[in-house]
Every structure is written in C-alpha cells, then in structure tokens.
Write a protein that holds these residues in place. Structure first.
Motif, PDB file in Angstrom:
ATOM      1  N   ASN A 126       0.730   7.081  -6.512  1.00  0.00           N
ATOM      2  CA  ASN A 126      -0.655   7.558  -7.060  1.00  0.00           C
ATOM      3  C   ASN A 126      -0.995   8.531  -6.348  1.00  0.00           C
ATOM      4  O   ASN A 126      -1.940   9.428  -6.812  1.00  0.00           O
ATOM      5  CB  ASN A 126      -1.296   6.316  -7.214  1.00  0.00           C
ATOM      6  CG  ASN A 126      -1.111   5.266  -8.047  1.00  0.00           C
ATOM      7  OD1 ASN A 126      -0.918   5.429  -9.248  1.00  0.00           O
ATOM      8  ND2 ASN A 126      -1.032   4.252  -7.658  1.00  0.00           N
ATOM      9  N   SER A 127      -0.669   8.747  -5.124  1.00  0.00           N
ATOM     10  CA  SER A 127      -1.486   9.684  -4.171  1.00  0.00           C
ATOM     11  C   SER A 127      -0.587  10.001  -2.868  1.00  0.00           C
ATOM     12  O   SER A 127      -1.313   9.749  -1.787  1.00  0.00           O
ATOM     13  CB  SER A 127      -2.876   8.879  -3.757  1.00  0.00           C
ATOM     14  OG  SER A 127      -2.425   7.482  -3.181  1.00  0.00           O
ATOM     15  N   ARG A 128       0.525  10.572  -3.477  1.00  0.00           N
ATOM     16  CA  ARG A 128       1.412  11.068  -2.122  1.00  0.00           C
ATOM     17  C   ARG A 128       0.618  12.077  -1.082  1.00  0.00           C
ATOM     18  O   ARG A 128       0.673  11.885   0.131  1.00  0.00           O
ATOM     19  CB  ARG A 128       2.576  11.473  -2.668  1.00  0.00           C
ATOM     20  CG  ARG A 128       3.303  10.639  -3.573  1.00  0.00           C
ATOM     21  CD  ARG A 128       4.822  11.326  -4.209  1.00  0.00           C
ATOM     22  NE  ARG A 128       5.361  11.599  -3.201  1.00  0.00           N
ATOM     23  CZ  ARG A 128       6.616  10.780  -2.853  1.00  0.00           C
ATOM     24  NH1 ARG A 128       6.687   9.487  -3.404  1.00  0.00           N
ATOM     25  NH2 ARG A 128       7.562  11.108  -1.998  1.00  0.00           N
ATOM     26  N   GLU A 129       0.287  13.182  -1.785  1.00  0.00           N
ATOM     27  CA  GLU A 129      -0.145  14.274  -0.802  1.00  0.00           C
ATOM     28  C   GLU A 129      -1.574  13.832  -0.006  1.00  0.00           C
ATOM     29  O   GLU A 129      -1.631  14.306   0.931  1.00  0.00           O
ATOM     30  CB  GLU A 129      -0.274  15.456  -1.638  1.00  0.00           C
ATOM     31  CG  GLU A 129      -0.429  17.063  -0.714  1.00  0.00           C
ATOM     32  CD  GLU A 129      -0.196  18.126  -1.588  1.00  0.00           C
ATOM     33  OE1 GLU A 129      -0.918  18.944  -1.132  1.00  0.00           O
ATOM     34  OE2 GLU A 129       0.316  18.040  -2.766  1.00  0.00           O
ATOM     35  N   THR A 130      -2.205  13.207  -0.911  1.00  0.00           N
ATOM     36  CA  THR A 130      -3.631  12.802  -0.419  1.00  0.00           C
ATOM     37  C   THR A 130      -3.494  11.912   0.769  1.00  0.00           C
ATOM     38  O   THR A 130      -4.305  11.924   1.687  1.00  0.00           O
ATOM     39  CB  THR A 130      -4.764  12.349  -1.300  1.00  0.00           C
ATOM     40  OG1 THR A 130      -3.964  11.332  -2.067  1.00  0.00           O
ATOM     41  CG2 THR A 130      -4.858  13.456  -2.358  1.00  0.00           C
ATOM     42  N   THR A 131      -2.604  10.912   0.664  1.00  0.00           N
ATOM     43  CA  THR A 131      -2.309   9.894   1.599  1.00  0.00           C
ATOM     44  C   THR A 131      -1.606  10.569   2.743  1.00  0.00           C
ATOM     45  O   THR A 131      -2.148  10.178   4.148  1.00  0.00           O
ATOM     46  CB  THR A 131      -1.299   8.963   1.232  1.00  0.00           C
ATOM     47  OG1 THR A 131      -2.070   8.058   0.021  1.00  0.00           O
ATOM     48  CG2 THR A 131      -1.105   7.802   2.102  1.00  0.00           C
TER      49      THR A 131
ATOM     50  N   PRO B 118       0.832  -1.262   0.125  1.00  0.00           N
ATOM     51  CA  PRO B 118      -0.162   0.060  -0.029  1.00  0.00           C
ATOM     52  C   PRO B 118       0.817   1.147   0.110  1.00  0.00           C
ATOM     53  O   PRO B 118       0.291   2.311  -0.590  1.00  0.00           O
ATOM     54  CB  PRO B 118      -0.846  -0.247   1.317  1.00  0.00           C
ATOM     55  CG  PRO B 118      -0.822  -1.506   1.534  1.00  0.00           C
ATOM     56  CD  PRO B 118       0.525  -1.939   1.030  1.00  0.00           C
ATOM     57  N   MET B 119       1.884   1.339   0.642  1.00  0.00           N
ATOM     58  CA  MET B 119       2.857   2.363   0.771  1.00  0.00           C
ATOM     59  C   MET B 119       3.404   2.607  -0.557  1.00  0.00           C
ATOM     60  O   MET B 119       3.419   3.946  -1.026  1.00  0.00           O
ATOM     61  CB  MET B 119       3.866   2.308   1.815  1.00  0.00           C
ATOM     62  CG  MET B 119       4.905   3.434   2.043  1.00  0.00           C
ATOM     63  SD  MET B 119       3.970   4.880   2.718  1.00  0.00           S
ATOM     64  CE  MET B 119       5.231   5.964   2.920  1.00  0.00           C
ATOM     65  N   ARG B 120       3.726   1.572  -1.433  1.00  0.00           N
ATOM     66  CA  ARG B 120       4.296   1.600  -2.771  1.00  0.00           C
ATOM     67  C   ARG B 120       3.361   2.311  -3.680  1.00  0.00           C
ATOM     68  O   ARG B 120       3.651   3.186  -4.423  1.00  0.00           O
ATOM     69  CB  ARG B 120       4.762   0.279  -3.215  1.00  0.00           C
ATOM     70  CG  ARG B 120       5.533   0.473  -4.715  1.00  0.00           C
ATOM     71  CD  ARG B 120       6.111  -0.865  -4.867  1.00  0.00           C
ATOM     72  NE  ARG B 120       5.293  -2.192  -4.760  1.00  0.00           N
ATOM     73  CZ  ARG B 120       5.283  -2.959  -3.863  1.00  0.00           C
ATOM     74  NH1 ARG B 120       6.205  -3.033  -2.785  1.00  0.00           N
ATOM     75  NH2 ARG B 120       4.361  -4.040  -4.070  1.00  0.00           N
ATOM     76  N   SER B 121       2.001   1.748  -3.730  1.00  0.00           N
ATOM     77  CA  SER B 121       1.026   2.288  -4.383  1.00  0.00           C
ATOM     78  C   SER B 121       0.804   3.976  -4.035  1.00  0.00           C
ATOM     79  O   SER B 121       0.456   4.684  -5.038  1.00  0.00           O
ATOM     80  CB  SER B 121      -0.326   1.661  -4.004  1.00  0.00           C
ATOM     81  OG  SER B 121      -1.531   2.271  -4.646  1.00  0.00           O
ATOM     82  N   ALA B 122       0.902   4.222  -2.709  1.00  0.00           N
ATOM     83  CA  ALA B 122       0.699   5.527  -2.367  1.00  0.00           C
ATOM     84  C   ALA B 122       1.786   6.356  -2.638  1.00  0.00           C
ATOM     85  O   ALA B 122       1.589   7.714  -3.205  1.00  0.00           O
ATOM     86  CB  ALA B 122       0.769   5.825  -0.758  1.00  0.00           C
ATOM     87  N   ARG B 123       3.035   6.184  -3.013  1.00  0.00           N
ATOM     88  CA  ARG B 123       4.116   6.699  -3.519  1.00  0.00           C
ATOM     89  C   ARG B 123       3.787   7.164  -5.057  1.00  0.00           C
ATOM     90  O   ARG B 123       4.158   8.238  -5.573  1.00  0.00           O
ATOM     91  CB  ARG B 123       5.363   6.111  -3.351  1.00  0.00           C
ATOM     92  CG  ARG B 123       5.966   5.977  -2.228  1.00  0.00           C
ATOM     93  CD  ARG B 123       7.370   5.072  -1.955  1.00  0.00           C
ATOM     94  NE  ARG B 123       7.893   4.713  -0.651  1.00  0.00           N
ATOM     95  CZ  ARG B 123       7.629   3.553  -0.469  1.00  0.00           C
ATOM     96  NH1 ARG B 123       7.348   2.827  -0.957  1.00  0.00           N
ATOM     97  NH2 ARG B 123       8.361   3.243   0.992  1.00  0.00           N
TER      98      ARG B 123
END
Length: 301
Positions: free
Chosen positions: A63-68, A56-61
C-alpha cells in the motif's frame, strides 16, 4: 398451459446487474481509499523485517512503499541516538521499498552515520536504490573492513552498482582470510565486468583447496566475462567434484563456444549430472556443430 420462464430469467438478469454494480462500486471505493499507513514504531516492533515475518512490512509493500521508505529516512535523520539495530532494520526497509528519487536524502543520512557499525547497511540500501553516490564510501568501507559481514556487504553492494572503479579494491579480496568474502568478491567482479579481473579469478577457480562456493562464483564470473582465456581451465575442471564445479565450468564454454571445446562437450553429454549444462553448451555452438556433437557423444558410448 405452458410454464413461463420469463419471471425467473428477469430475476437472474436483475441479480447479475446488481452484482456487477456492487463489484464496480467496491472497485471504485478501493481506488479512492487512502493507502494504509505503516508507522516506524510498528516496523521496529517486528522481530524481523524479512519477507513474511513482519505484517506491517507486508502492508507497506502492498500500500505505501515510497511513503514508508521516506518516513524511515526521515526517522533516521531525526533520531541521532538510534541504535545500530534500528539503523540496520530501517536500512532494509529503505532498500526494499525506496526509489532512486530518495538517493539524496538517504546519502545525507548515511554521511551523518559514518562512524556507526550500521553505516554499511545504509550504504547497502543506497546500492539497492542504485545511488551512484554511495560507490566511493563503499570502496572506503571495503578497504577498512574489520569484519567479514562488513566486507561481504560492501562487495555485494559494489557488485549491485556495477562500480567499475571498485575492481582494484575487489581483486585483493579474492585471497581474503574470510572464505565468504572470497565468494562475494568473485561475484562482484563478475557483475562489474572488468576484464582485468580474469587472471585473478582464474587463479581462484583453479585452486582445489579453495572454498567451494568461492570457486563456483569465480567460474560463474568468468562465464559472465566471456573469458576465452579461461577455456582451458574450464575444460580441465569438467569432471571435478562436486559436480557443481563441472556445471559452472561448462557455463564458461557455453559463453564462449569454440570448435576445439567440442570433444569436452561431447564427453560431458555422457556424464550424469552434467548433461543439462553440456546440452546448453552444445546449443550455444554454431548450429552445424550440434549434429557433430551428438554423433561424437554417441560414438563415445
């Protein structure tokens, strides 16, 4: 009759056009596709937030850094009963994925967690986002640190911020009872860049009994500070063991090349393990010195 190549050529051309159109459509669709949302529960479910160990962290990096990061800050604000482990994990998420625009919200959350053991993790996240507001709380935490981890994180964060007002607090930690803290304080002082730290750093670097990583950080800090006063010490340490001490000492000479350091550079050019660092120091010397250095090194053979 001669064979006709027109039909196969037209087929290949048509196939190329279709493939190009498909690729263009796929690229357009990917741009319109909303970013994959990563939930806080997914992140907290990972055994570790470290790179490569949490899908999930890899996905956040990607696709959705700031929103995460924003979601992590909001979650911490809403969950006053969060454990220190969860605060620490989400602090790592915020520090890696957040931006300076989120400093105000993060600092507000950190203030509410001032009594938590993981408060230092939130402050570290703020330092990674270059939030200047966390400098004063970090100095306070460093002064009151009761564990090596807390002290090391506070010193590292102050170094990241380049907090000039932290010098007086960092210097006493060069004599800390915790060896890793000595190294962290030396590294931070080199980054902060206050010349008043030169003498204390020289004292640490010159003690053979000092924890080797701390001596290395002290020497590297002196190089970053371009400490001319440390040149005699650096020259005396060139042939010290381990070789990493000599390499770090040569970095001081490289940062402040003066003519009277030439014999030491020439000597180091002959020593296996030091030649690379000595060559860099030689290259940092005035160009008319370079040939002399090489001749001096050859003459010593």
């Amino acid at each position: 009759p001669q064979p006709s190549y027109a039909a196969p050529a037209l087929a290949v051309a048509a196939l190329f056009v279709v493939s190009s159109a498909s690729a263009a459509y796929a690229a357009t669709a990917a741009k319109k596709r909303p970013p994959t949302r990563v939930t806080i529960d997914e992140l907290l479910g990972c055994p570790s937030i470290e790179r490569g160990k949490c899908p999930p962290m890899r996905s956040a990096r990607e696709n959705s850094r700031e929103t995460t990061a924003a979601a992590a800050i909001a979650w911490l604000g809403d969950h006053s009963d969060a454990t220190d482990d969860k605060i620490s994990r989400l602090s790592a998420v915020i520090g890696e994925l957040g931006t300076a625009k989120q400093c105000e919200e993060l600092v507000a959350v950190a203030q509410k967690r001032a009594e938590s053991k993981a408060h230092i993790d939130l402050l570290m996240a703020g330092a990674r986002l270059l939030c200047k507001e966390v400098s004063a709380p970090l100095i306070k935490r460093l002064k009151a640190a009761t564990s090596q981890r807390e002290a090391v994180l506070a010193a590292g964060a102050l170094g990241v911020l380049g907090a000039k007002d932290s010098t007086a607090t960092l210097i006493p930690h060069l004599d800390s009872k915790w060896p890793r803290m000595q190294a962290a304080a030396a590294q931070a002082l080199g980054t902060v860049g206050d010349p008043s730290a030169i003498r204390p750093l020289m004292k640490l670097a010159g003690r053979p009994s000092t924890y080797t990583p701390a001596r290395l950080q002290a020497l590297r800090a002196l190089a970053r500070l371009k400490a001319v006063d440390a040149l005699p010490l650096a020259m005396a340490l060139i042939e010290s063991t381990p070789r990493t001490i000599g390499i770090a000492a040569l970095s001081i000479i490289e940062a402040s090349p003066l003519p009277w350091t030439r014999p030491v550079i020439a000597q180091a050019l002959r020593i296996e393990g030091l030649r690379g660092a000595a060559a860099r120091a030689a290259m940092a010397s005035p160009h008319d010195e370079l040939g002399v250095l090489c001749r001096d090194a050859a003459a010593l053979e």
